[in-house]
Design a protein around this motif. Structure first.
Motif, PDB file in Angstrom:
ATOM      1  N   MET A 116       0.820  -1.212   0.000  1.00 32.20           N
ATOM      2  CA  MET A 116       0.000   0.000   0.000  1.00 32.20           C
ATOM      3  C   MET A 116       0.852   1.259   0.000  1.00 32.20           C
ATOM      4  O   MET A 116       0.382   2.352   0.206  1.00 32.20           O
ATOM      5  CB  MET A 116      -0.914   0.009   1.214  1.00 32.20           C
ATOM      6  N   SER A 117       2.153   1.108  -0.240  1.00 32.76           N
ATOM      7  CA  SER A 117       3.030   2.267  -0.292  1.00 32.76           C
ATOM      8  C   SER A 117       2.579   3.214  -1.399  1.00 32.76           C
ATOM      9  O   SER A 117       2.106   2.790  -2.451  1.00 32.76           O
ATOM     10  CB  SER A 117       4.465   1.824  -0.567  1.00 32.76           C
ATOM     11  N   ILE A 118       2.745   4.509  -1.192  1.00 36.02           N
ATOM     12  CA  ILE A 118       2.350   5.483  -2.217  1.00 36.02           C
ATOM     13  C   ILE A 118       3.556   6.214  -2.786  1.00 36.02           C
ATOM     14  O   ILE A 118       3.425   7.301  -3.338  1.00 36.02           O
ATOM     15  CB  ILE A 118       1.343   6.510  -1.656  1.00 36.02           C
ATOM     16  N   VAL A 119       4.765   5.627  -2.624  1.00 38.15           N
ATOM     17  CA  VAL A 119       5.930   6.283  -3.180  1.00 38.15           C
ATOM     18  C   VAL A 119       5.930   6.120  -4.697  1.00 38.15           C
ATOM     19  O   VAL A 119       6.244   5.073  -5.234  1.00 38.15           O
ATOM     20  CB  VAL A 119       7.240   5.714  -2.603  1.00 38.15           C
ATOM     21  N   THR A 120       5.514   7.143  -5.381  1.00 38.96           N
ATOM     22  CA  THR A 120       5.639   7.247  -6.832  1.00 38.96           C
ATOM     23  C   THR A 120       6.267   8.597  -7.110  1.00 38.96           C
ATOM     24  O   THR A 120       6.222   9.516  -6.277  1.00 38.96           O
ATOM     25  CB  THR A 120       4.270   7.178  -7.533  1.00 38.96           C
ATOM     26  N   THR A 121       6.875   8.728  -8.251  1.00 35.12           N
ATOM     27  CA  THR A 121       7.513  10.001  -8.596  1.00 35.12           C
ATOM     28  C   THR A 121       6.514  11.140  -8.552  1.00 35.12           C
ATOM     29  O   THR A 121       6.796  12.224  -8.023  1.00 35.12           O
ATOM     30  CB  THR A 121       8.145   9.904  -9.992  1.00 35.12           C
ATOM     31  N   GLU A 122       5.325  10.874  -9.054  1.00 34.42           N
ATOM     32  CA  GLU A 122       4.316  11.942  -9.116  1.00 34.42           C
ATOM     33  C   GLU A 122       3.866  12.354  -7.713  1.00 34.42           C
ATOM     34  O   GLU A 122       3.744  13.546  -7.412  1.00 34.42           O
ATOM     35  CB  GLU A 122       3.110  11.478  -9.943  1.00 34.42           C
ATOM     36  N   THR A 123       3.592  11.352  -6.851  1.00 31.87           N
ATOM     37  CA  THR A 123       3.156  11.666  -5.488  1.00 31.87           C
ATOM     38  C   THR A 123       4.246  12.423  -4.741  1.00 31.87           C
ATOM     39  O   THR A 123       3.987  13.442  -4.090  1.00 31.87           O
ATOM     40  CB  THR A 123       2.819  10.378  -4.720  1.00 31.87           C
ATOM     41  N   THR A 124       5.465  11.936  -4.821  1.00 32.55           N
ATOM     42  CA  THR A 124       6.573  12.582  -4.119  1.00 32.55           C
ATOM     43  C   THR A 124       6.757  14.011  -4.594  1.00 32.55           C
ATOM     44  O   THR A 124       6.959  14.930  -3.783  1.00 32.55           O
ATOM     45  CB  THR A 124       7.870  11.779  -4.335  1.00 32.55           C
ATOM     46  N   GLU A 125       6.685  14.210  -5.898  1.00 32.22           N
ATOM     47  CA  GLU A 125       6.855  15.566  -6.441  1.00 32.22           C
ATOM     48  C   GLU A 125       5.769  16.504  -5.935  1.00 32.22           C
ATOM     49  O   GLU A 125       6.040  17.666  -5.610  1.00 32.22           O
ATOM     50  CB  GLU A 125       6.848  15.526  -7.968  1.00 32.22           C
ATOM     51  N   ARG A 126       4.554  16.017  -5.831  1.00 29.81           N
ATOM     52  CA  ARG A 126       3.464  16.880  -5.357  1.00 29.81           C
ATOM     53  C   ARG A 126       3.653  17.233  -3.876  1.00 29.81           C
ATOM     54  O   ARG A 126       3.433  18.374  -3.472  1.00 29.81           O
ATOM     55  CB  ARG A 126       2.111  16.198  -5.582  1.00 29.81           C
ATOM     56  N   VAL A 127       4.036  16.242  -3.067  1.00 28.14           N
ATOM     57  CA  VAL A 127       4.210  16.510  -1.639  1.00 28.14           C
ATOM     58  C   VAL A 127       5.379  17.457  -1.401  1.00 28.14           C
ATOM     59  O   VAL A 127       5.323  18.336  -0.537  1.00 28.14           O
ATOM     60  CB  VAL A 127       4.415  15.189  -0.866  1.00 28.14           C
ATOM     61  N   LEU A 128       6.459  17.284  -2.171  1.00 30.36           N
ATOM     62  CA  LEU A 128       7.659  18.095  -1.967  1.00 30.36           C
ATOM     63  C   LEU A 128       7.633  19.419  -2.727  1.00 30.36           C
ATOM     64  O   LEU A 128       8.535  20.247  -2.536  1.00 30.36           O
ATOM     65  CB  LEU A 128       8.899  17.304  -2.391  1.00 30.36           C
ATOM     66  N   ALA A 129       6.625  19.635  -3.547  1.00 27.89           N
ATOM     67  CA  ALA A 129       6.583  20.845  -4.368  1.00 27.89           C
ATOM     68  C   ALA A 129       6.718  22.138  -3.562  1.00 27.89           C
ATOM     69  O   ALA A 129       7.412  23.068  -3.985  1.00 27.89           O
ATOM     70  CB  ALA A 129       5.300  20.869  -5.200  1.00 27.89           C
ATOM     71  N   PRO A 130       6.097  22.245  -2.356  1.00 30.10           N
ATOM     72  CA  PRO A 130       6.217  23.501  -1.603  1.00 30.10           C
ATOM     73  C   PRO A 130       7.555  23.662  -0.874  1.00 30.10           C
ATOM     74  O   PRO A 130       7.769  24.690  -0.228  1.00 30.10           O
ATOM     75  CB  PRO A 130       5.076  23.399  -0.572  1.00 30.10           C
ATOM     76  N   LEU A 131       8.452  22.676  -0.956  1.00 33.29           N
ATOM     77  CA  LEU A 131       9.676  22.732  -0.148  1.00 33.29           C
ATOM     78  C   LEU A 131      10.567  23.906  -0.536  1.00 33.29           C
ATOM     79  O   LEU A 131      11.128  24.579   0.338  1.00 33.29           O
ATOM     80  CB  LEU A 131      10.448  21.410  -0.288  1.00 33.29           C
ATOM     81  N   GLU A 132      10.700  24.160  -1.817  1.00 22.18           N
ATOM     82  CA  GLU A 132      11.571  25.261  -2.247  1.00 22.18           C
ATOM     83  C   GLU A 132      11.144  26.577  -1.608  1.00 22.18           C
ATOM     84  O   GLU A 132      11.980  27.338  -1.094  1.00 22.18           O
ATOM     85  CB  GLU A 132      11.546  25.385  -3.774  1.00 22.18           C
ATOM     86  N   ALA A 133       9.843  26.843  -1.611  1.00 19.14           N
ATOM     87  CA  ALA A 133       9.344  28.091  -1.013  1.00 19.14           C
ATOM     88  C   ALA A 133       9.491  28.089   0.501  1.00 19.14           C
ATOM     89  O   ALA A 133       9.588  29.150   1.125  1.00 19.14           O
ATOM     90  CB  ALA A 133       7.879  28.294  -1.403  1.00 19.14           C
ATOM     91  N   ALA A 134       9.529  26.901   1.102  1.00 16.45           N
ATOM     92  CA  ALA A 134       9.620  26.813   2.565  1.00 16.45           C
ATOM     93  C   ALA A 134      11.048  26.900   3.075  1.00 16.45           C
ATOM     94  O   ALA A 134      11.263  27.090   4.282  1.00 16.45           O
ATOM     95  CB  ALA A 134       8.992  25.494   3.037  1.00 16.45           C
ATOM     96  N   LEU A 135      12.044  26.765   2.209  1.00 17.46           N
ATOM     97  CA  LEU A 135      13.436  26.732   2.663  1.00 17.46           C
ATOM     98  C   LEU A 135      13.880  27.980   3.428  1.00 17.46           C
ATOM     99  O   LEU A 135      14.584  27.855   4.433  1.00 17.46           O
ATOM    100  CB  LEU A 135      14.366  26.475   1.477  1.00 17.46           C
ATOM    101  N   PRO A 136      13.501  29.189   3.010  1.00 15.10           N
ATOM    102  CA  PRO A 136      13.913  30.358   3.808  1.00 15.10           C
ATOM    103  C   PRO A 136      13.388  30.309   5.244  1.00 15.10           C
ATOM    104  O   PRO A 136      14.112  30.664   6.184  1.00 15.10           O
ATOM    105  CB  PRO A 136      13.321  31.544   3.033  1.00 15.10           C
ATOM    106  N   GLU A 137      12.148  29.863   5.427  1.00 12.82           N
ATOM    107  CA  GLU A 137      11.590  29.752   6.769  1.00 12.82           C
ATOM    108  C   GLU A 137      12.295  28.657   7.566  1.00 12.82           C
ATOM    109  O   GLU A 137      12.555  28.810   8.769  1.00 12.82           O
ATOM    110  CB  GLU A 137      10.095  29.455   6.682  1.00 12.82           C
ATOM    111  N   LEU A 138      12.630  27.555   6.907  1.00 13.62           N
ATOM    112  CA  LEU A 138      13.355  26.489   7.592  1.00 13.62           C
ATOM    113  C   LEU A 138      14.767  26.944   7.956  1.00 13.62           C
ATOM    114  O   LEU A 138      15.282  26.591   9.026  1.00 13.62           O
ATOM    115  CB  LEU A 138      13.411  25.240   6.715  1.00 13.62           C
ATOM    116  N   GLU A 139      15.394  27.700   7.089  1.00 15.87           N
ATOM    117  CA  GLU A 139      16.715  28.246   7.411  1.00 15.87           C
ATOM    118  C   GLU A 139      16.635  29.158   8.630  1.00 15.87           C
ATOM    119  O   GLU A 139      17.493  29.107   9.521  1.00 15.87           O
ATOM    120  CB  GLU A 139      17.281  29.008   6.215  1.00 15.87           C
TER     121      GLU A 139
END
Length: 430
Positions: A1-24
């Motif tokens: 039942m794993s949902i690791v697919t390229t498409e799923t991962t890309e959608r979940v991680l899509a906001p990471l770039e914008a979140a990096l300044p806040e994480l820094e």
């Protein structure tokens, strides 16, 4: 039942770039404000606040200063992601613009400088970022996420203390436990290993009892300084003469305190001894050998009473479930590429991470993430300068590069969690 697919991962991680300044910004804030084991009140409050904002059910004060966020998102497996949050009594010498100048009081009541010299500030930032991304993408996965921020890892009782304090009764029992540690490897690398990955360790405090007196009349005393010196030398034979070459082991006398003045023979000496091994049975043998030697040396010196041996801290072997580790390694290879997913070496450092999986009776996997300039590290390795030129964990010069380290550590946790969660609708039979 794993949902690791390229498409799923890309959608979940899509906001990471914008979140990096806040994480820094979070990382810099945590780095500037380190707190010792079980005093992480400011750190815990900030992490709890962020979990609350992301919609987690938040539990605080577990094991004194531990924080756990629970995100129930339909039917499916329960995944526990763990980060430790305490700092060390080290005076920072990194030269960073955000270097710590904080001070605190240690368990002995001493005023000490504080530094996140082991990277727990990065661990906490990674988990906070992963929790945020998974909370923001609940339509992509199904299950329950436990985001656990553990206190007191450096003290040796943080994980066990949370378990004793009713961790699983409060938040539920996971189906798998994941954790990671920053290391002085190339940033962007992820290192995995099935089975044992980190050593077990004991820290012992040994009090040698003598009979004090005037420095001019040593014949009236039992000098604990001489006794301590004899013990230190004799302890070195445990590895060289009592342990097989096929059984790696370390015995280190890291601290010795005796006396207060040149013309005074003290009445006791205190040694702090650290042992490490990759097999719990070997560690037990090391402890028994230490006890035998210190008792024998004390008797030979005519000590007025036997030594006192106290176990100050104890960590089990960090051992990964082999099948779960192999499965996750393949998932990491698929996401990061084979060139960045490397076999981890055996690490003689120790962790209490495995306490969670053992207590829950479920598989656990712990991996390593590189955090230093890749070219600098690779050059130092190829030229034989790695040990001298690349600061290790616990060094006063330990200074991970922020990028791509922040991104990599968030991605590993997100990808690991997605490798276990169910597809939305699958668990319900839709």
């Amino acid at each position: 039942m794993s949902i690791v697919t390229t498409e799923t991962t890309e959608r979940v991680l899509a906001p990471l770039e914008a979140a990096l300044p806040e994480l820094e910004a979070l990382y810099v804030d945590l780095h500037r404000h380190p707190e010792l084991a079980f005093t992480e009140t400011r750190t815990a409050a900030e992490l709890a606040r962020r979990l609350t904002e992301d919609g987690f059910e938040v539990h605080t004060g577990i094991g004194r200063t531990g924080v756990v966020g629970v995100l129930r998102n339909g039917e499916g497996p329960t995944v526990l992601l763990r980060a430790d949050i305490d700092a060390l009594p080290v005076e920072e010498q990194t030269g960073l613009s955000y270097a710590s100048t904080a001070r605190g009081v240690d368990s002995e009541g001493r005023d000490v400088p504080l530094m996140h010299a082991c990277g727990h500030d990065m661990h906490a930032t990674w988990l906070s970022g992963a929790a945020h991304l998974l909370a923001a993408s609940r339509d992509e996965w199904s299950g329950t996420l436990l985001a656990l921020f553990q206190p007191g890892e450096e003290a040796g009782d943080g994980a066990a203390g949370m378990v004793r304090d009713g961790l699983f009764e409060r938040v539920g029992r996971p189906d798998v436990v994941f954790g990671q540690h920053i290391v002085p490897g190339p940033a962007g690398w992820v290192l995995t290993r099935p089975g044992v990955i980190m050593a077990a360790t004991d820290t012992l405090r040994i009090t040698l009892h003598g009979r004090g007196g005037h420095g001019s009349r040593p014949e009236t005393t039992v000098d604990p300084a001489v006794l301590a010196a004899s013990v230190v030398l004799k302890l070195q034979t445990i590895v060289s003469r009592e342990t097989a070459a096929t059984e790696p082991a370390v015995v280190t006398v890291g601290s010795m305190h005796v006396g207060t003045a040149a013309n005074v023979i003290a009445d006791h000496a205190v040694l702090e001894v650290n042992t490490r091994a990759f097999d719990d049975a070997v560690l037990v043998r090391l402890r028994k050998a230490i006890e035998r030697i210190v008792n024998g040396e004390a008797a030979a010196a005519g000590a007025p009473q036997p030594p006192t041996v106290e176990v100050v801290a104890s960590y089990p072997v960090t051992a990964n479930d082999a099948a779960a580790s192999d499965e996750l390694t393949e998932v990491f290879r698929g996401h990061f590429g084979a060139e960045a997913t490397m076999p981890a070496p055996l690490v003689t450092g120790s962790e209490d991470f495995s306490e969670f999986g053992r207590a829950a009776g479920v598989p656990s996997v712990f991996w390593l993430v590189g955090g230093f300039d890749a070219q600098q590290v690779i050059t130092a390795m190829t030229e034989g300068r790695f040990e001298t030129d690349v600061p290790s964990n616990h060094s006063s010069k330990f200074a991970p590069v922020l990028h791509p380290t922040l991104r990599t550590g968030v991605e590993t946790l997100v990808v690991a969690a997605l490798s276990r969660f169910a597809r939305p609708g699958v668990a319900e039979g839709r």
